[in-house]
Design an enzyme around this catalytic site. Structure first.
Site, PDB file in Angstrom:
ATOM      1  CG  ASP A   1      -1.989  -0.964   1.260  1.00 51.83           C
ATOM      2  OD1 ASP A   1      -1.968  -1.857   0.390  1.00 51.83           O
ATOM      3  OD2 ASP A   1      -2.874  -0.862   2.121  1.00 51.83           O
TER       4      ASP A   1
ATOM      5  CG  HIS B   1       2.250   0.183   4.319  1.00 53.12           C
ATOM      6  ND1 HIS B   1       2.017  -0.743   5.309  1.00 53.12           N
ATOM      7  CD2 HIS B   1       1.106   0.891   4.163  1.00 53.12           C
ATOM      8  CE1 HIS B   1       0.774  -0.594   5.754  1.00 53.12           C
ATOM      9  NE2 HIS B   1       0.197   0.391   5.075  1.00 53.12           N
TER      10      HIS B   1
HETATM   11 ZN    ZN Z   1      -2.525   3.240   3.323  1.00 56.80          ZN
END
Ligand code: ZN
Length: 485
Positions: free
Chosen positions: A293, A437
């Site tokens: 992400d 992430h």
């Molecule tokens: Zn996020």
């Protein structure tokens, strides 16, 4: 599962302003020189692409790579993006971002002493611009801080203007001649009226406060008119570009026309057609989906290198406003067979937005993805994994599935490659969807061990859509997906 907003104000006052008048006209000092003619011609030919008056953009990144302060403390959702460039301005910009986040935390903590349920969200993005010759850059940090007790979010605006030659940050008074405020305002009003005729009745109120937020842009000096402070709030926050050649000698930062001569040319190649490389997947063998992400970021290519090297694919949940500036990375991922889905335009908590705002968040992001890779996804991951019944209903109407996860590596919290590695390896299982992430060096470092190790353990690294396909799950609009089980 998420939250409401909270309070407060990280108010930022930039340098002191000198007021004044003086009524010489703004004359372009080198009006007749071949250089200015060349400049003017170059600008005119590209006017269409650069509206003189615009609202917030957040997709322009010409200086620095995006770095992020993010987190979810339970009481505060934070997402503050700022540029870093291994340069002299890094610490000033980072310190501002950190302090702004800290101010928000302090405010929430104070409110929670009397209202334990108080919650807040701070969301700040940036645009950055370079002048044609690369001598100057302008950074606009802009966003909102909102919380349970506020009827309207507080606006946060901060600019940084960099002079590379002298390795210094410019004050407003280094940029424009504030002894000639009335001339600057005359130009501002002219641009504003031309673009927004309905603003005409407020033009008499123009004053030096309107020149509080300045940023060096590619075509001119950008003036940010704060919502409700300059024009009535219904106009929103506006950005007005005062073209360099029209500012003439009102411009102090550089009197040599050559410095603003050549526009930064940003080439935008045709979108590649997305062709998933249909790598052979054996449905009888274990598989899982790694998801990343908040990118694309400068670390994304490292993760792509690893996937390429070891033979695997992943799903990237991208921030819409970052896609354009990293089109090549996004395309490369798609060309490798990775999946690109949206993670909203600017990482707002969607459960706090109106239906109209959510629609924009999702459709703008999908447009950016489609423009980069040729196809628009049918799935998205909401920021903070936050969804509620309203969001599910709206997603249903819009035809989108909601992507969640079954394993959260908490990589944003630990920022430690070993911890990320352990979190993945301990929790990996057939049909899992693993949240990471791709905005941390530590996550990219962890993947150097994780990816080969998972493959060695017999996992096929597939995209989320491949996972669903081989697990017999058909995507339904409005449904939430945590895994392939
Ligand atoms: Zn996020």
């Amino acid at each position: 599962m998420k939250k409401q907003l909270t309070l407060l104000i990280a108010y930022i006052l930039a340098g002191a302003l000198l007021v004044s008048c003086g009524s010489q006209t703004a004359s372009a000092s080198a009006q007749n020189s071949p250089l200015i003619s060349y400049l003017t011609a170059a600008l005119d030919s590209s006017k269409a692409a650069n509206a003189p008056v615009s609202s917030i953009d957040y997709s322009v990144i010409q200086y620095g790579h995006p770095d992020l302060i993010s987190g979810n403390s339970g009481a505060l959702l934070a997402y503050i993006r700022y540029p870093q460039a291994d340069g002299f301005a890094d610490s000033a910009i980072f310190n501002w971002a950190q302090q702004t986040c800290q101010n928000a935390r302090t405010t929430i903590d104070a409110i929670r002493e009397s209202n334990a349920a108080a919650e807040g969200e701070i969301n700040i993005q940036f645009d950055s611009y370079l002048t044609a010759n690369g001598s100057f850059a302008g950074v606009i940090e802009q966003g909102e801080f909102t919380h349970t007790g506020l009827s309207h979010p507080e606006d946060i605006i901060q600019t940084f203007n960099l002079d590379f030659q002298h390795q210094r940050l410019l004050d407003n008074t280094d940029i424009l001649d504030y002894l000639r405020t009335s001339d600057i305002l005359a130009l501002l009003v002219k641009k504003l009226r031309a673009a927004q005729p309905e603003s005409a009745e407020y033009m008499m109120e123009a004053n030096v406060k309107w020149l509080h937020h300045l940023a060096v842009g590619t075509d001119g000096i950008i003036v940010i008119l704060e919502r409700g402070v300059c024009l009535p709030a219904s106009f929103g926050s506006l950005r007005v570009t005062l073209p360099y050649e029209e500012l003439g000698d009102l411009l102090l930062m550089d009197r040599e026309p050559s410095l603003i001569l050549e526009r930064l040319l940003v080439s935008s190649p045709e979108p590649a057609t997305q062709v998933s490389s249909a790598a052979a997947i054996d449905p009888s063998k274990p598989m899982l989906a790694l998801t990343f992400d908040d990118g694309p970021s400068k670390y994304t290519p490292q993760i792509l290198d690893l996937l390429e090297q070891h033979g695997g694919r992943a799903t990237f949940c991208v921030i819409g406003n970052l896609v354009d500036a990293s089109k090549e990375t996004v395309r490369r991922a798609a060309d490798m067979g990775c999946e690109i889905v949206g993670h909203s335009w600017d990482h707002r908590n969607l459960t706090m937005l109106s239906a109209e705002e959510i629609q924009l968040e999702l459709t703008d992001t999908n447009k950016a993805i489609e423009s980069a890779v040729g196809t628009a996804p049918k799935l998205y991951r909401p920021p903070y994994g936050a969804f509620n019944d309203e969001l599910k209903d709206l997603s249903h109407e819009m035809g989108f599935g909601i992507l969640s996860w079954s394993v959260d590596t908490q990589d944003w919290k630990t920022e430690n490659a070993d911890a990320v590695y352990t979190a993945v390896m301990k929790n990996a299982s057939d049909r899992a969807i693993i949240l990471n992430h791709d905005i941390y060096q530590t996550t990219a470092d962890a993947m150097a061990k994780v990816i080969p190790e998972l493959i060695a353990q017999g996992y096929q690294l597939v995209t989320v859509s491949e996972l669903f396909q081989y697990c017999g799950i058909s995507l339904e609009a409005g449904a939430v997906y945590h895994s392939g089980k």
